[in-house]
Write an enzyme that holds these catalytic residues in place. Structure first.
Site, PDB file in Angstrom:
ATOM      1  N   HIS A 172       0.808  -1.222   0.000  1.00 13.06           N
ATOM      2  CA  HIS A 172       0.000   0.000   0.000  1.00 13.06           C
ATOM      3  C   HIS A 172       0.844   1.277   0.000  1.00 13.06           C
ATOM      4  CE1 HIS A 172       0.487  -0.119   4.405  1.00 13.06           C
ATOM      5  NE2 HIS A 172       0.099   1.137   4.439  1.00 13.06           N
ATOM      6  N   ASP A 229       7.449  -7.588   8.173  1.00  9.82           N
ATOM      7  CA  ASP A 229       6.208  -6.796   8.115  1.00  9.82           C
ATOM      8  C   ASP A 229       6.408  -5.497   7.333  1.00  9.82           C
ATOM      9  OD1 ASP A 229       3.491  -6.235   8.874  1.00  9.82           O
ATOM     10  OD2 ASP A 229       4.226  -4.854  10.406  1.00  9.82           O
ATOM     11  N   HIS A 234       7.668  -2.560   2.313  1.00 13.63           N
ATOM     12  CA  HIS A 234       7.460  -1.114   2.206  1.00 13.63           C
ATOM     13  C   HIS A 234       8.777  -0.335   2.053  1.00 13.63           C
ATOM     14  CE1 HIS A 234       3.433  -2.062   3.210  1.00 13.63           C
ATOM     15  NE2 HIS A 234       3.516  -1.990   4.519  1.00 13.63           N
ATOM     16  N   LYS A 334       7.809   0.085  15.896  1.00 15.97           N
ATOM     17  CA  LYS A 334       6.533   0.382  16.542  1.00 15.97           C
ATOM     18  C   LYS A 334       6.820   0.998  17.918  1.00 15.97           C
ATOM     19  CE  LYS A 334       3.619  -2.839  14.089  1.00 15.97           C
ATOM     20  NZ  LYS A 334       3.056  -1.915  13.106  1.00 15.97           N
TER      21      LYS A 334
HETATM   22  C1  BG6 Z   1       1.234  -2.608   7.334  1.00 15.60           C
HETATM   23  C2  BG6 Z   1       1.877  -3.332   8.488  1.00 15.60           C
HETATM   24  O1  BG6 Z   1       1.648  -3.151   6.112  1.00 15.60           O
HETATM   25  O2  BG6 Z   1       1.584  -1.237   7.377  1.00 15.60           O
HETATM   26  C3  BG6 Z   1       1.458  -2.688   9.810  1.00 15.60           C
HETATM   27  O3  BG6 Z   1       1.483  -4.687   8.462  1.00 15.60           O
HETATM   28  C4  BG6 Z   1       1.727  -1.221   9.799  1.00 15.60           C
HETATM   29  O4  BG6 Z   1       2.173  -3.295  10.888  1.00 15.60           O
HETATM   30  C5  BG6 Z   1       1.142  -0.566   8.549  1.00 15.60           C
HETATM   31  O5  BG6 Z   1       1.125  -0.664  10.960  1.00 15.60           O
HETATM   32  C6  BG6 Z   1       1.588   0.891   8.430  1.00 15.60           C
HETATM   33  O6  BG6 Z   1       0.926   1.511   7.376  1.00 15.60           O
HETATM   34  P1  BG6 Z   1       0.657   3.083   7.385  1.00 15.60           P
HETATM   35  O7  BG6 Z   1       0.066   3.366   6.046  1.00 15.60           O
HETATM   36  O8  BG6 Z   1      -0.283   3.334   8.526  1.00 15.60           O
HETATM   37  O9  BG6 Z   1       1.980   3.710   7.582  1.00 15.60           O
END
Ligand code: BG6
Length: 482
Positions: A172, A229, A234, A334
């Site tokens: 995402h 994760d 990402h 986190k």
């Molecule tokens: C997800 C992870 O892909 O991305 C989560 O599994 C994380 O652990 C999240 O909290 C963070 O996404 P964003 O868009 O809130 O930064």
């Protein structure tokens, strides 16, 4: 976007954190803003013996838990699009009711937001029940697998059932406005290319810091950790967008190949670099926004001896002509002090300084912010009015919301729209994922075989101490600089 394109979205794992915290809120926003058809259907699948009404109640409670506001009338209208079917992902006969429910004349999208070990059985069951057809598409949520081997097995299995153009491997972060804008800025303008290389750039930092803990995802997160994760996907995708060469077109295959070359150029780890350039941490109790929060080991479903990392930072290099010698620092965690995601490009120092500089730790830099706001800032020194030769840091600020005067779409909303359109540019190839797995595997192996525990850090802090010492002499993390 043709917002009238009708579709049916089938959610596997519909009671999970991703669906309730990210996907349904994105769909709700899309519905309110009319970016999706108001006659789509969202079909939530789950093991629980819910009625449709129970499920909607469960979802609205989750929205409220996550501080998402619900406009009464709009929520009622939106909830009319939601259905619930009790389906066990690994029970083929349960899919008969799904088959009967779906309208196969319109786009059918299956979103696999379950643990990755269910991906192959779900695809098999979809195939057995004739649910793969000319209008169907499948979304694979990350992490795909746990390592290179399992990721390859899943992808090979999915490819036996679905054609490549039906498979959307989602990350995402690629749907975030700033990430797309970074591509536009880099490849739609001539002025940046000249200094986008080792001659002018001294280092690059990519950070995704979160204040949240693992909340109800403890059991799942404990198997995964921050490296799988966040970093394997990402952060590496962000690194690819920063470091890639200009694609010759915006075609999905062309973009994917350029990103793949970056991943293939990442410096492999050896014993020394694993020891010196990789840090893992785990949060202890502390304060977030003045509220006491528990440590990772006291979270639900976490074993007392868990060595799962909730923080990872590392230093790497992209070994090609453009970037050789430029350190790339990546970190995520986190329960950190800020909610912040950013890419920071640091430029080299001046060859000669003619102004008496009172500011010791300033460097020119471009900051591409993804969280909490989408914006790009360019920092430089300028003369303070009236003061003789007194320089002070200033920045040019490109805030996308202000400039466009439009609502900025969240990553999932944008990507769902791309899937409905059938466009693959913002999704990953199997090869990209495999090269990323291959690159992180030495880290995973080291941790698996190590007796050392992750370095503890206090919730609400900047992370473990070694996260700072990871940086080469002369470099600081962005937040430590004026
Ligand atoms: C997800 C992870 O892909 O991305 C989560 O599994 C994380 O652990 C999240 O909290 C963070 O996404 P964003 O868009 O809130 O930064």
């Amino acid at each position: 976007m043709n917002q009238s394109t009708k579709f049916e979205l089938v959610l596997f794992g519909s009671t999970g954190d991703l669906v309730t915290r990210k996907l349904l809120p994105s769909l709700y926003t899309a519905f309110i803003n009319k970016t999706i058809s108001s006659s789509c259907r969202i079909i939530a699948l789950g093991r629980k013996e819910y009625t449709r009404k129970d499920y909607i109640k469960f979802v609205s409670a989750k929205f409220l838990d996550n501080n998402l506001s619900l406009e009464n009338d709009l929520w009622i209208k939106f909830s009319e699009l939601i259905f619930y079917l009790q389906v066990e992902a690994n029970k083929s006969s349960d899919y008969i009711k799904l088959n009967q429910f779906l309208n196969k004349d319109i786009i059918n999208i299956y979103y696999l937001s379950t643990a990755p070990d269910l991906f192959t059985i779900i695809c098999t069951n979809l195939a057995i029940n004739n649910l793969n057809h000319k209008n169907s598409r499948i979304i694979l949520e990350k992490p795909i697998g746990n390592n290179l081997k399992s990721s390859r097995e899943i992808n090979e299995h999915v490819k036996k059932i679905f054609r490549e153009e039906q498979i959307f491997r989602i990350d995402h972060y690629l749907g975030k406005e700033s990430v797309q804008n970074l591509m536009a800025i880099r490849f739609g303008n001539s002025i940046f290319e000249a200094f986008w290389n080792r001659q002018w750039i001294s280092s690059i930092q990519i950070t995704i810091a979160e204040k949240i803990g693992v909340s109800s995802r403890g059991g799942f997160y404990n198997q995964i950790g921050a490296l799988r994760d966040m970093l394997q996907n990402h952060l590496l995708q962000l690194l690819c967008i920063v470091a890639m060469e200009s694609p010759i077109s915006m075609d999905a295959d062309v973009i994917r190949k350029e990103k793949l070359k970056v991943l293939q150029s990442l410096k492999p780890f050896n014993k020394a670099t694993l020891n010196n350039y990789v840090v893992r941490g785990q949060y202890q109790e502390g304060l977030i926004d003045g509220q006491k929060v528990c440590g990772f080991l006291s979270e639900e479903n976490i074993p007392q001896d868990s060595t799962t990392e909730t923080y990872v930072a590392l230093k790497t290099e992209v070994q090609n002509w453009r970037w050789s010698g430029v350190p790339f620092y990546l970190r995520t965690g986190k329960r950190l002090e800020t909610h912040n995601a950013e890419i920071v490009i640091f430029f080299k120092e001046l060859p000669i300084k003619i102004f008496p500089n009172k500011i010791s730790n300033f460097s020119n830099r471009m900051v591409i912010k993804l969280q909490p706001d989408d914006e790009i800032k360019l920092y430089f020194l300028s003369k303070e009015p009236g003061e003789e030769n007194n320089l002070k840091p200033v920045f040019l600020d490109l805030n996308f919301t202000k400039v466009a005067n439009k609502r900025i779409m969240e990553g999932y909303e944008r990507l769902l729209i791309e899937i409905i359109k059938g466009r693959l540019e913002l999704f990953l190839s199997q090869e990209e994922q495999e090269v990323a797995w291959k690159w992180v595997e030495p880290i995973l192996d080291k941790w698996k075989n190590s007796k050392e525990k992750p370095e503890q850090y206090i919730s609400g802090s900047r992370g473990p101490f070694s996260g700072d010492t990871l940086l080469e002499k002369g470099f600081l993390w962005h937040e430590q600089i004026i």
